[in-house]
Enzyme design. Structure first.
Site: not given
Ligand code: NDP
Length: 418
Positions: A79, A259, A275, A372
């Site tokens: 935009e 918005k 996200d 704009h």
């Molecule tokens: P991930 O599943 O990628 O998990 C985050 C990873 O980061 C973990 O595996 C963790 O490792 C690692 N990590 C490394 N350093 C750190 C730190 N300092 N603190 C925390 N974690 C760390 O992502 P999220 O669980 O964050 O989920 C986000 C994703 O989920 C987005 O892509 C989103 O679009 C999607 N999503 C969203 C939904 C919603 O909003 N309703 C529903 C389902 C999915 P370890 O496991 O070893 O701790």
């Protein structure tokens, strides 16, 4: 559709072949898909049925002084005027000393929804009594986050109806947004409630209404600084206050007001790889928290200053999802000069307030179209095929025309003459 059977099992080259064989696209169009796919190996790991990478322009928001330090803010948006508006709003605030931000907590919420509940009040009390053991089950389901100093913090039970309870877990996900780890923990708790408590679990999933993740930005601008085109700053400040009041009263205005705020927030969220649907869901739910959808920011005159405030939920992470996968996101993180989810939250809430200030300032003075239009004219010129120096030539010729003739057919005519 015929020819698209098992499309999801094919690799990128095979999917393009399907588009060719089924004559869905011409050779030239397939070449376009290939040209746009700059890193197909990355795209294939991110989504399903990958065919190309869709590009959006990225620019830099400037002048962001936040808590005493100046930042560059990468923003991704299609935009016109968004980055100009954000940088302009931020410049006004910079001159007045910058944004001050605050956040009380950074945690997420997940829900296990129970259905067919008998005696909801009694059951809620029983579950609350077992909070510690249920929190331990959640922690054991994802021990790595506990090792990082995070994990489940609290459990609370809410009655949604006579037959429905929500068992809420508040979870510290550290640097991650945490959707996946939260869902893993919730499913472990759900399994316990199902198998040992013999309760009916309808679902277990995080909530995108992240009220434990609120971040605020404030700014204080001397009203004299707002003077423009012979209009006194005090008068402009009063009009901005009135605009903020209208957004509190009227959902039709509030939606547009918000918005505008999200123009900046979304662009910076996109550039961070987070996200943006989650942010949109959280922010708009928060805007309706008292039952009426309202403007998210407030502007008030206090003494000789215009004081702006914005509080929004910002469930963002600095790891997880696409963040470690897309190489450009590491470059954007370097541009922001500060790592970490909390730093990103502060920048996001500040860009929201800057964007809002720029929009309200324009609306109560020149109107929104003046600023704009010159950017829209660039889009008009490009849209009719102007390239390189032709764009500026078309834009300056369009500017000579009366406002009601600054349109696509004039742009086309001017380009043909060039
Ligand atoms: P991930 O599943 O990628 O998990 C985050 C990873 O980061 C973990 O595996 C963790 O490792 C690692 N990590 C490394 N350093 C750190 C730190 N300092 N603190 C925390 N974690 C760390 O992502 P999220 O669980 O964050 O989920 C986000 C994703 O989920 C987005 O892509 C989103 O679009 C999607 N999503 C969203 C939904 C919603 O909003 N309703 C529903 C389902 C999915 P370890 O496991 O070893 O701790």
């Amino acid at each position: 559709m015929q020819g698209f059977e098992k499309f999801y099992r094919k690799n990128w080259a095979e999917r393009l072949e399907v588009l060719r064989k089924t004559q869905t696209l011409s050779e030239k169009q397939i070449e376009q898909l290939k040209t746009n796919a700059v890193t197909p190996e990355v795209g294939e790991t991110q989504i399903e049925n990958f065919i190309t990478q869709y590009q959006l322009p990225e620019g830099l928001g400037l002048n962001f002084v936040i808590d005493g330090k100046e930042y560059l803010l990468p923003m991704v948006t299609e935009e016109p005027s968004v980055i100009a508006g954000a940088s302009h709003g931020a410049a006004i605030v910079k001159k007045a000393g910058g944004f001050t931000t605050a956040s009380r907590q950074r945690a997420m919420r997940g829900q296990v929804i129970l259905e067919n509940v008998q005696e909801p009040t009694k059951l809620a009390a029983q579950i609350a009594q077992q909070a510690d053991s249920l929190l331990q089950i959640a922690a054991k389901a994802h021990p790595s986050i506990v090792k990082r100093g995070g994990g489940p913090l609290e459990l609370a039970v809410r009655k949604l109806a006579e037959d429905l309870l929500s068992v809420d877990l508040i979870i510290d996900t550290k640097e991650a947004m945490g959707a996946n780890m939260i869902n893993t923990m919730l499913e472990a708790v759900a399994e316990k409630l199902r198998s040992e408590w013999h309760l009916d679990v309808l679902m277990a999933i995080l909530s995108n209404y992240t009220t434990e993740c609120l971040v605020s930005a404030t700014c204080r601008i001397p009203v004299a600084q707002l003077a423009k085109n012979g209009i006194q700053g005090e008068q402009i400040a009063q009009k901005i206050t009135q605009a903020s009041r209208v957004a509190q009263l009227d959902p039709y205005r509030a939606a547009t007001h918000n918005k505008g705020i999200m123009n900046g927030v979304d662009a910076a969220v996109l550039a961070s790889g987070n996200d943006w649907r989650a942010i949109e869901a959280a922010v708009h739910a928060y805007a309706a928290r008292d039952g009426q959808y309202r403007g998210l920011s407030s502007w008030q005159v206090a003494g000789q200053d215009l004081v702006g405030e914005l509080t929004i939920p910002l469930p963002v992470g600095s790891v997880g999802g696409s963040i470690g996968v897309v190489p450009l996101l590491a470059v954007n993180s370097a541009l922001r000069q500060e790592r970490g989810a909390s730093a990103l939250q502060k920048m996001l809430v500040s860009v929201g307030l800057a964007q809002n200030l720029a929009a309200l300032y324009a609306l109560v003075t020149d109107g929104i179209q003046k600023g704009h239009m010159s950017l829209q004219m660039k889009s008009l010129a490009a849209g009719v095929g102007a390239a390189g120096p032709e764009v500026d030539q078309v834009v300056s010729a369009l500017k000579q025309l009366p406002r009601n003739q600054q349109n696509e057919s004039s742009a086309r005519k001017i380009l043909a003459e060039i």
